[in-house]
Design a protein around this motif. Structure first.
Motif, mmCIF file in Angstrom:
data_model
loop_
_atom_site.group_PDB
_atom_site.id
_atom_site.type_symbol
_atom_site.label_atom_id
_atom_site.label_comp_id
_atom_site.label_asym_id
_atom_site.label_seq_id
_atom_site.Cartn_x
_atom_site.Cartn_y
_atom_site.Cartn_z
ATOM 1 N N UNK A 68 0.828 -1.207 0.000
ATOM 2 C CA UNK A 68 0.000 0.000 0.000
ATOM 3 C C UNK A 68 0.862 1.257 0.000
ATOM 4 N N UNK A 69 1.904 1.256 0.811
ATOM 5 C CA UNK A 69 2.809 2.411 0.864
ATOM 6 C C UNK A 69 3.459 2.651 -0.497
ATOM 7 N N UNK A 70 3.961 1.576 -1.110
ATOM 8 C CA UNK A 70 4.617 1.719 -2.410
ATOM 9 C C UNK A 70 3.624 2.146 -3.490
ATOM 10 N N UNK A 71 2.390 1.690 -3.388
ATOM 11 C CA UNK A 71 1.352 2.065 -4.342
ATOM 12 C C UNK A 71 1.073 3.564 -4.277
ATOM 13 N N UNK A 72 0.935 4.091 -3.060
ATOM 14 C CA UNK A 72 0.670 5.526 -2.891
ATOM 15 C C UNK A 72 1.877 6.356 -3.316
ATOM 16 N N UNK A 73 3.068 5.965 -2.890
ATOM 17 C CA UNK A 73 4.278 6.697 -3.286
ATOM 18 C C UNK A 73 4.467 6.690 -4.799
ATOM 19 N N UNK A 74 4.209 5.554 -5.410
ATOM 20 C CA UNK A 74 4.330 5.451 -6.865
ATOM 21 C C UNK A 74 3.308 6.305 -7.585
ATOM 22 N N UNK A 75 2.090 6.365 -7.065
ATOM 23 C CA UNK A 75 1.045 7.180 -7.693
ATOM 24 C C UNK A 75 1.425 8.658 -7.659
ATOM 25 N N UNK A 115 0.665 -4.002 -11.148
ATOM 26 C CA UNK A 115 -0.338 -3.154 -10.508
ATOM 27 C C UNK A 115 0.216 -1.800 -10.074
ATOM 28 N N UNK A 116 1.523 -1.686 -9.975
ATOM 29 C CA UNK A 116 2.110 -0.456 -9.474
ATOM 30 C C UNK A 116 1.961 0.672 -10.491
ATOM 31 N N UNK A 117 1.756 1.913 -10.014
ATOM 32 C CA UNK A 117 1.605 3.049 -10.924
ATOM 33 C C UNK A 117 2.862 3.250 -11.769
ATOM 34 N N UNK A 118 2.648 3.592 -13.016
ATOM 35 C CA UNK A 118 3.764 3.843 -13.919
ATOM 36 C C UNK A 118 4.305 2.593 -14.574
ATOM 37 N N UNK A 119 3.769 1.451 -14.252
ATOM 38 C CA UNK A 119 4.220 0.191 -14.838
ATOM 39 C C UNK A 119 3.184 -0.272 -15.841
ATOM 40 N N UNK A 120 3.603 -0.467 -17.067
ATOM 41 C CA UNK A 120 2.668 -0.960 -18.079
ATOM 42 C C UNK A 120 2.469 -2.457 -17.923
ATOM 43 N N UNK A 121 3.553 -3.169 -17.743
ATOM 44 C CA UNK A 121 3.431 -4.621 -17.578
ATOM 45 C C UNK A 121 4.727 -5.179 -17.020
ATOM 46 N N UNK A 122 4.607 -6.370 -16.506
ATOM 47 C CA UNK A 122 5.771 -7.121 -16.050
ATOM 48 C C UNK A 122 5.679 -8.506 -16.655
ATOM 49 N N UNK A 123 6.794 -9.047 -17.031
ATOM 50 C CA UNK A 123 6.828 -10.351 -17.679
ATOM 51 C C UNK A 123 7.860 -11.223 -16.980
ATOM 52 N N UNK A 124 7.535 -12.483 -16.844
ATOM 53 C CA UNK A 124 8.458 -13.428 -16.229
ATOM 54 C C UNK A 124 9.092 -14.252 -17.336
ATOM 55 N N UNK A 125 10.398 -14.257 -17.367
ATOM 56 C CA UNK A 125 11.127 -15.093 -18.299
ATOM 57 C C UNK A 125 12.005 -16.032 -17.496
ATOM 58 N N UNK A 126 11.956 -17.287 -17.851
ATOM 59 C CA UNK A 126 12.741 -18.289 -17.131
ATOM 60 C C UNK A 126 14.011 -18.557 -17.915
ATOM 61 N N UNK A 127 15.145 -18.355 -17.277
ATOM 62 C CA UNK A 127 16.446 -18.654 -17.894
ATOM 63 C C UNK A 127 17.140 -19.704 -17.053
#
Length: 130
Positions: A68-75, A115-127
């Motif tokens: 919640x804190x990171x969400x508000x700070x990011x917004x 879900x964080x503000x300013x993030x369009x998407x996150x992707x997981x790649x397995x290496x």
């Protein structure tokens, strides 16, 4: 009881969870479609024998406070940058290696980052490590 059968407890849990999600996302409409979707979800659950990792309830309050804190700070950060006279934005990909062993954990992390503000998407790649 044979492991090939889904327990009544699991059916009730999955049904309640999907029903609540449907209710929240559709404003209590389209239940005829939900019924077909519900049957498909129960069949998928049966075929794949999905098991969620256990929830560590004692860690949940701390996680929710941090998130919640990171969400508000990011917004506020995104709003400040977007509304500035000379916007200070530099879109780019950020690579961040993680050592999460469970695929469900990696997917949860990617979903939370998305879900964080300013993030369009996150992707997981397995290496694989060599």
């Amino acid at each position: 009881m044979p492991s090939e059968f889904i327990s009544v407890k699991r059916v009730v849990f999955v049904s309640t969870l999907t029903g609540l999600c449907w209710l929240a996302l559709t404003d209590n409409r389209g239940w005829w479609f939900f019924f077909a979707l519900w049957l498909a979800i129960l069949y998928w659950q049966y075929v794949n024998q999905l098991n969620l990792p256990p929830i560590r309830w004692h860690r949940l309050p701390g996680f929710l406070m941090f998130f919640s804190k990171q969400l508000v700070l990011g917004a506020f950060d995104v709003a400040w940058r977007a509304l500035a006279i000379k916007p200070n934005i530099a879109p780019q990909w950020q690579w961040y290696p993680v050592r999460l062993s469970q695929p469900a954990s990696r997917q949860l992390l990617a979903s939370l980052i998305s879900l964080l503000p300013g993030t369009c998407s996150a992707q997981v790649q397995h290496h694989r490590q060599r």
